[in-house]
Scaffold this motif. Structure first.
Motif, short mmCIF file in Angstrom:
data_model
loop_
_atom_site.label_atom_id
_atom_site.label_comp_id
_atom_site.label_asym_id
_atom_site.label_seq_id
_atom_site.Cartn_x
_atom_site.Cartn_y
_atom_site.Cartn_z
N ASP A 150 -9.12 -0.58 4.01
CA ASP A 150 -7.97 0.09 3.33
C ASP A 150 -7.86 1.61 3.19
O ASP A 150 -6.91 2.22 3.14
N LEU A 170 -4.52 3.83 4.24
CA LEU A 170 -4.14 5.13 3.21
C LEU A 170 -3.96 6.16 4.20
O LEU A 170 -3.07 7.02 4.21
N TRP A 182 0.74 -1.06 -0.09
CA TRP A 182 0.16 -0.04 0.06
C TRP A 182 0.97 1.31 0.03
O TRP A 182 0.64 2.19 -0.53
#
Length: 457
Positions: free
Chosen positions: A284, A288, A239
Motif C-alpha cells: 500500500d 501511494l 486509494w
C-alpha cells in the motif's frame, strides 16, 4: 443478445414486451432461448462442482417438470464429463434452435490434446490455432467442433481437461474476443491465441480453493479476465480517492515514517537489509508513492484513473506471454532438453517446485517488460505478506522473486556506496522500494533475468 452471451439482459428486455404488442412472439422466443442458455451453463457449473469435490449435482426441472438430485463420482474422467455435457445439449438444444442430437454427438468426441503424464486438455477454440495444426488437432482457422462450438454459440470459452493423476478440472469464462497475436520479450519470441474474457461462469479447482485468477497460459496461447482486473482497478481507484481526501503532505509523511529498522541480531546490517521482513502494508505504501508520482506533485485528480484498467490487463498479459516464451524455449522437449533437465534438477524434480519456478520466470518477464514495473512490484509485496503456511504457487514464486530482486539491489548498494543517497542502509530495503524509479526497477530486474537465463534464449 442471447447469441452474444447477454442472457440476463435479453430475458429482462423480452419480459417488458406486453402480450398483444407487436413482436410478442419474437420476445417470448428470445426469453426461452436466454433461459435455456442460462440453464445449460448452470448445469455445467453444478457438474464441475460435483466432479471436483461436491457430492451431488442438482439438475433443474426437465420437460416433466421434475428436478433431480443425483450423485456424481469424484473420479469422473473427461469422457464421462463430456457425456454429461452432451446430455445437457440434448435437453436444452431444441429451445436454443440447435440441431441438438448432431451437436451432442460432436460434444462427446470433442478434439483434445494429450500431453502424456502432464494430462489431457480439450482444444478451447473458438478456432484451431497454428499450434493446434502442428500438433494434429485440426486445420488452423477452422472452427473447433463439439464442446468449444457449444460454448462459442453461448459467447463463452472453456478450459477443460483431465489432471495427470486423475480427475477433471474446468473453467468457463465470458468471452469478449479471441485473436492470434505474437511478440517478443527479452529477445525471445512468443505467439498464440489470446482470449479476452469478462467474468467467470464456472470456476476451476484453484478458484474454488479461494485463489483469484486473472489469466492463464494455454497450450496454444493464453486468456485474461478483464473482470478480475476491473476489481483490482477499483482498488487503485479507492486509494486514489483516499489520497485526494488526505492530501499529498499526509501521504509523504506516512511514506517517510514507514521503513522498519533492521533487526541485526547475530548477522550484519548489510545482509539483514535485503531480507523480506514483515510487510506491514508495504504494497500500500508503494501504491501511494506511485499515485503521488503520477499526480505530478499537484492535487490528486478524482475525475480520471491514475492507474488504468489497460495497464493492469497489460501486466497480466505480459506475465502470460512470459509463459509462452518458456514454451518457445522448451517445447517440444527436444528443442532444449538440457534446459528442461536443468530446470527440473534445480527444483529437485518436484512438480510443484517446477510450477513455482515457471511462475517466477513469467512474473520476472513482466517485471522487466511492462511500461511501469512498479505495478508488478506491488503484486510481489502483496504476495510476500501472505502467511507462508497458506502460500499458493503464485505467492511462493512471487516472494522468491522479491527476495532475488532485493538481493541484487543490495549488491548494487554495496558496490556503489554513493548510489541512492535517499535510501537508508539501516532500514529494510523491502520497505523502501518506493524510492526506486521505473527505470531503476527495470534495470535491477533485467540483471535477475539475465542470471535466470531469460535474456535472448
Amino acid at each position: 443478445m442471447p447469441d452474444g452471451g447477454w442472457f440476463g439482459p435479453a430475458a429482462a428486455l423480452a419480459r417488458r414486451v406486453d402480450p398483444g404488442e407487436p413482436g410478442t412472439e419474437r420476445a417470448r422466443l428470445v426469453e426461452r432461448r436466454a433461459l435455456a442458455a442460462e440453464a445449460l451453463l448452470a448445469d455445467v457449473e453444478h457438474l464441475l462442482a460435483a466432479a471436483m469435490g461436491d457430492t451431488v449435482a442438482w439438475e433443474p426441472p426437465g420437460p416433466d417438470g421434475r428436478g433431480r438430485v443425483e450423485s456424481v463420482p469424484h473420479d469422473v474422467d473427461l469422457d464421462g464429463l463430456l457425456a454429461r455435457i452432451a446430455s445437457y445439449v440434448r435437453r436444452y438444444g431444441p429451445a436454443l434452435g440447435w440441431d441438438a442430437d448432431e451437436l451432442a454427438d460432436a460434444v462427446a468426441t470433442s478434439p483434445r490434446l494429450s500431453f502424456g503424464s502432464f494430462g489431457t486438455v480439450l482444444v478451447p477454440g473458438p478456432t484451431f490455432s497454428r499450434r493446434d495444426g502442428v500438433l494434429g488437432a485440426g486445420e488452423p482457422g477452422e472452427r473447433v467442433p463439439g464442446h468449444a462450438d457449444v460454448l462459442d454459440r453461448l459467447g463463452r470459452m472453456g478450459l477443460f481437461g483431465e489432471r495427470p493423476f486423475g480427475g477433471v478440472d474446468g473453467t468457463e469464462l465470458r468471452r469478449l474476443f479471441a485473436e492470434e497475436r505474437s511478440g517478443e520479450h527479452l529477445g525471445v519470441p512468443w505467439n498464440g491465441m489470446v482470449l479476452v474474457c469478462d467474468g467467470v461462469d464456472a470456476r476451476g479447482q484453484r478458484s474454488r480453493e479461494g485463489l483469484e485468477i486473472s489469466g492463464a497460459a494455454l497450450h496454444e496461447g493464453y486468456w485474461v479476465d478483464v473482470g478480475s482486473e476491473r476489481l483490482r482497478r477499483d482498488g487503485w481507484r479507492a486509494w486514489q480517492e483516499f489520497l485526494a481526501r488526505r492530501g499529498e503532505a499526509w501521504a509523504r509523511d506516512a511514506i517517510a515514517a514507514f521503513p522498519l529498522r533492521c533487526d541485526v541480531g547475530l548477522g550484519t546490517v548489510e545482509r539483514e537489509r535485503e531480507r523480506v521482513p514483515p510487510m506491514l502494508g508495504a504494497d500500500d505504501v508503494l501504491r501511494l508513492s506511485i499515485l503521488l508520482d503520477r499526480s505530478g506533485g499537484g492535487a490528486v485528480p478524482t475525475d480520471r484513473d491514475l492507474v488504468t484498467l489497460d495497464e493492469l490487463v497489460g501486466v497480466v498479459s505480459t506475465h502470460e506471454e512470459g509463459h509462452l516464451c518458456d514454451r518457445e524455449r522448451f517445447l517440444p522437449l527436444g528443442r532444449d532438453l538440457g534446459g528442461v533437465v536443468a530446470l527440473a534438477v534445480s527444483e529437485a524434480f518436484s512438480p510443484i517446485g517446477i510450477e513455482r519456478r515457471l511462475e517466477y520466470r513469467a512474473e520476472l518477464v513482466a517485471l522487466c517488460e511492462v511500461p511501469d514495473p512498479r505495478l508488478v512490484l506491488v503484486d510481489l509485496l502483496g504476495a510476500a505478506a501472505v502467511d507462508t503456511r497458506l502460500e499458493t504457487v503464485h505467492a511462493h514464486a512471487y516472494r522468491r522473486l522479491l527476495e532475488d530482486f532485493l538481493r541484487e539491489w543490495n549488491r548494487r548498494l554495496g558496490a556503489d556506496p554513493s548510489a541512492w543517497p535517499d535510501v537508508s542502509r539501516e532500514h529494510y530495503l523491502a520497505h523502501q522500494l518506493q524510492l526506486l524509479s521505473s527505470d531503476e526497477v527495470r534495470s535491477i530486474a533485467r540483471e535477475v533475468a539475465r542470471r535466470e537465463g531469460l535474456v535472448g534464449r
